[in-house]
Design an enzyme around this catalytic site. Structure first.
Site, PDB file in Angstrom:
ATOM      1  N   ARG A 129       0.204  -1.296   0.243  1.00 56.15           N
ATOM      2  CA  ARG A 129       0.057   0.039  -0.263  1.00 56.15           C
ATOM      3  C   ARG A 129       1.223   1.521  -0.313  1.00 56.15           C
ATOM      4  NH1 ARG A 129      -5.076  -0.332  -1.560  1.00 56.15           N
ATOM      5  NH2 ARG A 129      -4.873   1.303  -0.029  1.00 56.15           N
ATOM      6  N   GLU A 157     -14.209  -7.325  -7.315  1.00 55.07           N
ATOM      7  CA  GLU A 157     -13.116  -7.124  -6.601  1.00 55.07           C
ATOM      8  C   GLU A 157     -12.313  -8.472  -6.222  1.00 55.07           C
ATOM      9  OE1 GLU A 157     -10.671  -4.546  -7.138  1.00 55.07           O
ATOM     10  OE2 GLU A 157     -12.279  -3.138  -7.507  1.00 55.07           O
ATOM     11  N   GLY A 175     -12.567  11.337   9.417  1.00 56.64           N
ATOM     12  CA  GLY A 175     -11.696  12.913  10.004  1.00 56.64           C
ATOM     13  C   GLY A 175     -10.701  12.950   8.945  1.00 56.64           C
ATOM     14  N   GLU A 194     -15.889   9.784   1.771  1.00 56.60           N
ATOM     15  CA  GLU A 194     -15.973   8.002   1.131  1.00 56.60           C
ATOM     16  C   GLU A 194     -17.071   7.543   2.238  1.00 56.60           C
ATOM     17  OE1 GLU A 194     -13.768   5.895  -1.120  1.00 56.60           O
ATOM     18  OE2 GLU A 194     -13.615   5.331   0.801  1.00 56.60           O
ATOM     19  N   GLU A 230      -1.466  -4.363 -13.226  1.00 48.99           N
ATOM     20  CA  GLU A 230      -0.174  -3.906 -13.833  1.00 48.99           C
ATOM     21  C   GLU A 230       0.701  -3.012 -12.500  1.00 48.99           C
ATOM     22  OE1 GLU A 230       2.636  -1.512 -16.395  1.00 48.99           O
ATOM     23  OE2 GLU A 230       1.028  -1.094 -16.565  1.00 48.99           O
ATOM     24  N   GLU A 234      -1.013  -3.562  -9.144  1.00 50.61           N
ATOM     25  CA  GLU A 234      -1.402  -4.048  -8.284  1.00 50.61           C
ATOM     26  C   GLU A 234      -0.038  -4.645  -7.364  1.00 50.61           C
ATOM     27  OE1 GLU A 234      -5.840  -3.694  -7.446  1.00 50.61           O
ATOM     28  OE2 GLU A 234      -5.454  -5.362  -9.110  1.00 50.61           O
TER      29      GLU A 234
END
Length: 200
Positions: free
Chosen positions: A78, A106, A129, A133, A152, A154
């Site tokens: 990440r 997904e 905070g 979304e 590509e 990920e």
């Protein structure tokens, strides 16, 4: 009546996947002003619609195999933390796609898992905070596992863990994990009769 009254919302920065907005609030008791910056996937955020309901923008899915008492977790690089974290498959809802379709897609793309059935939880705010979304968490009972179809850029691996292994992973303070993944695992384990909260 709320103490803080919204006075204005201004776009501060537009990026491909979201915008940064500055909201100005007035303290009704003191008259003081407070600027609050937030991120939104909405392209038209304004004083009139800030806080109004919008469809869930994303889905996070916990793959489970209750017959064999297993849970699948992912390990994903990440960029916001510049590291690998333990997680569950997740992603944005594509235009025209239902939350159920997004969850199934997904799940399939990131892990190769094909769901037999999916339970979608009601939408909840992702990180109040920082952003307006909302996303839906889901639990998917897996019927088969095929080859993943990752994008590509990920970098995701997945593995099955016994209920006991999964509990150990999500409760280990050294595990770098997303809160939604951690809570989904604990929710499922509690449903399956595993003691997830120690006596205190």
């Amino acid at each position: 009546m709320p103490k803080m009254k919204l006075e204005s919302v201004e776009e501060a920065l537009a990026l491909p996947f979201f915008k940064v907005y500055s909201a100005m609030y007035k303290n009704q008791e003191t008259g003081g002003m407070k600027q609050y910056d937030l991120i939104s996937r909405r392209r038209d955020l304004s004083k009139e619609n800030l806080g109004s309901d919008a469809p869930a923008a994303a889905a996070a899915i916990l793959p489970v195999d209750p017959e064999n008492r297993r849970i699948m977790l992912t390990r994903e690089f990440r960029m916001p933390v510049n590291d690998y974290i333990t997680a569950v498959p997740a992603g944005l809802v594509d235009p025209g796609e239902s939350i159920e379709e997004a969850a199934a897609r997904e799940l399939r793309e990131e892990t190769g898992c094909v769901a037999d059935r999916i339970w979608i939880l009601p939408a909840a705010f992702s990180c109040i905070g920082l952003t307006d979304e909302s996303a839906c968490a889901a639990i998917a009972v897996v019927k088969e596992v095929l080859e993943p179809e990752q994008e590509e850029n990920e970098e995701i691996s997945s593995a099955w863990y016994t209920y006991e292994e999964a509990l150990e992973i999500v409760m280990d303070p050294k595990t770098r994990i997303g809160a939604r993944a951690q809570l989904l695992v604990l929710l499922w384990l509690a449903r399956e009769g595993v003691a997830v909260i120690p006596q205190f």
